[in-house]
Design a protein around this motif. Structure first.
Motif, mmCIF file in Angstrom:
data_model
loop_
_atom_site.group_PDB
_atom_site.id
_atom_site.type_symbol
_atom_site.label_atom_id
_atom_site.label_comp_id
_atom_site.label_asym_id
_atom_site.label_seq_id
_atom_site.Cartn_x
_atom_site.Cartn_y
_atom_site.Cartn_z
ATOM 1 N N LEU A 199 0.832 -1.203 0.000
ATOM 2 C CA LEU A 199 0.000 0.000 0.000
ATOM 3 C C LEU A 199 0.865 1.251 0.000
ATOM 4 N N SER A 200 1.943 1.235 0.740
ATOM 5 C CA SER A 200 2.852 2.373 0.773
ATOM 6 C C SER A 200 3.418 2.663 -0.613
ATOM 7 N N LYS A 201 3.777 1.615 -1.358
ATOM 8 C CA LYS A 201 4.300 1.794 -2.717
ATOM 9 C C LYS A 201 3.237 2.374 -3.636
ATOM 10 N N ARG A 202 1.989 1.933 -3.487
ATOM 11 C CA ARG A 202 0.912 2.478 -4.324
ATOM 12 C C ARG A 202 0.687 3.953 -4.015
ATOM 13 N N LEU A 203 0.868 4.339 -2.775
ATOM 14 C CA LEU A 203 0.676 5.745 -2.399
ATOM 15 C C LEU A 203 1.772 6.648 -2.959
ATOM 16 N N ASP A 204 2.909 6.068 -3.372
ATOM 17 C CA ASP A 204 3.967 6.870 -3.996
ATOM 18 C C ASP A 204 3.468 7.548 -5.267
ATOM 19 N N GLY A 205 2.506 6.944 -5.937
ATOM 20 C CA GLY A 205 1.984 7.498 -7.178
ATOM 21 C C GLY A 205 0.789 8.407 -6.990
ATOM 22 N N ILE A 206 0.521 8.820 -5.754
ATOM 23 C CA ILE A 206 -0.615 9.687 -5.469
ATOM 24 C C ILE A 206 -0.099 10.972 -4.835
ATOM 25 N N GLN A 207 -0.631 12.102 -5.310
ATOM 26 C CA GLN A 207 -0.190 13.400 -4.803
ATOM 27 C C GLN A 207 -1.394 14.241 -4.420
ATOM 28 N N LEU A 208 -1.177 15.144 -3.479
ATOM 29 C CA LEU A 208 -2.182 16.123 -3.092
ATOM 30 C C LEU A 208 -1.760 17.455 -3.702
ATOM 31 N N ILE A 209 -2.505 17.916 -4.701
ATOM 32 C CA ILE A 209 -2.184 19.154 -5.403
ATOM 33 C C ILE A 209 -3.367 20.101 -5.276
ATOM 34 N N ASP A 210 -3.131 21.250 -4.637
ATOM 35 C CA ASP A 210 -4.185 22.262 -4.426
ATOM 36 C C ASP A 210 -5.432 21.666 -3.771
ATOM 37 N N GLY A 211 -5.223 20.777 -2.811
ATOM 38 C CA GLY A 211 -6.331 20.200 -2.069
ATOM 39 C C GLY A 211 -7.043 19.064 -2.790
ATOM 40 N N LYS A 212 -6.565 18.680 -3.967
ATOM 41 C CA LYS A 212 -7.183 17.591 -4.727
ATOM 42 C C LYS A 212 -6.198 16.439 -4.864
ATOM 43 N N ILE A 213 -6.722 15.240 -4.781
ATOM 44 C CA ILE A 213 -5.886 14.050 -4.897
ATOM 45 C C ILE A 213 -5.718 13.714 -6.374
ATOM 46 N N SER A 214 -4.471 13.546 -6.801
ATOM 47 C CA SER A 214 -4.155 13.207 -8.185
ATOM 48 C C SER A 214 -3.372 11.900 -8.219
ATOM 49 N N VAL A 215 -3.738 11.042 -9.155
ATOM 50 C CA VAL A 215 -3.022 9.783 -9.335
ATOM 51 C C VAL A 215 -2.058 9.974 -10.493
ATOM 52 N N VAL A 216 -0.795 9.736 -10.215
ATOM 53 C CA VAL A 216 0.248 9.861 -11.213
ATOM 54 C C VAL A 216 0.571 8.461 -11.704
ATOM 55 N N GLU A 217 0.475 8.252 -13.003
ATOM 56 C CA GLU A 217 0.801 6.930 -13.556
ATOM 57 C C GLU A 217 2.269 6.635 -13.308
ATOM 58 N N SER A 218 2.533 5.415 -12.934
ATOM 59 C CA SER A 218 3.893 5.030 -12.615
ATOM 60 C C SER A 218 4.100 3.570 -12.955
ATOM 61 N N ASP A 219 5.330 3.228 -13.302
ATOM 62 C CA ASP A 219 5.661 1.830 -13.550
ATOM 63 C C ASP A 219 5.546 1.010 -12.267
ATOM 64 N N LYS A 220 5.723 1.694 -11.115
ATOM 65 C CA LYS A 220 5.658 1.000 -9.828
ATOM 66 C C LYS A 220 4.233 0.562 -9.498
ATOM 67 N N MET A 221 3.224 1.252 -10.079
ATOM 68 C CA MET A 221 1.833 0.978 -9.735
ATOM 69 C C MET A 221 1.264 -0.103 -10.650
ATOM 70 N N LYS A 222 1.406 -1.336 -10.262
ATOM 71 C CA LYS A 222 0.821 -2.401 -11.053
ATOM 72 C C LYS A 222 -0.647 -2.566 -10.656
ATOM 73 N N CYS A 223 -1.401 -3.101 -11.551
ATOM 74 C CA CYS A 223 -2.827 -3.276 -11.332
ATOM 75 C C CYS A 223 -3.052 -4.334 -10.246
ATOM 76 N N LEU A 224 -3.928 -4.018 -9.298
ATOM 77 C CA LEU A 224 -4.258 -4.983 -8.255
ATOM 78 C C LEU A 224 -5.177 -6.052 -8.837
ATOM 79 N N THR A 225 -4.995 -7.268 -8.420
ATOM 80 C CA THR A 225 -5.839 -8.356 -8.891
ATOM 81 C C THR A 225 -6.525 -9.023 -7.704
#
Length: 113
Positions: free
Chosen positions: A33-59
């Motif tokens: 979960l910590s690794k998945r949160l690396d690809g998420i940012q808080l920008i101007d009060g809004k949560i943005s998901v940044v695509e990353s090679d580290k974020m593999k699809c959960l199954t």
């Protein structure tokens, strides 16, 4: 002056809910979960998901987690589907009546489930 900058950056980091959640994940050894949160940012009060090679699809493999189901539905052709009573009852009136009333399916060991 440098101490003021350090205090300000620490305050911003602490008030960021994503950083707080990441720290909690590290404390509880939830590295995935910590690794998945690396690809998420808080920008101007809004949560943005940044695509990353580290974020593999959960199954989710249904067959490997059969202990999570509390009821099995069997189709007319014999396929068995593990399900949750609470989800069935919440989504379909038929199952709400069946599982939440005096139908035999709603009772286990003489108790209404």
């Amino acid at each position: 002056m440098q101490d003021g900058k350090k205090a300000k950056s620490t305050k911003n980091k602490v008030s960021n809910p994503i950083h707080i959640l990441q720290e909690a994940c590290k404390r509880f050894s939830l590295s995935c979960l910590s690794k998945r949160l690396d690809g998420i940012q808080l920008i101007d009060g809004k949560i943005s998901v940044v695509e990353s090679d580290k974020m593999k699809c959960l199954t989710f493999e249904r067959q490997s987690m059969s202990n999570l189901y509390d009821v099995n539905l069997i189709s007319s052709n014999g396929n068995t589907f593990g399900c949750h009573k609470c989800i069935l009852a919440a989504r379909l009136d038929y199952f709400h009546c069946m599982l939440g009333s005096c139908w035999a399916e709603g009772w286990i060991d003489g108790k209404n489930q």
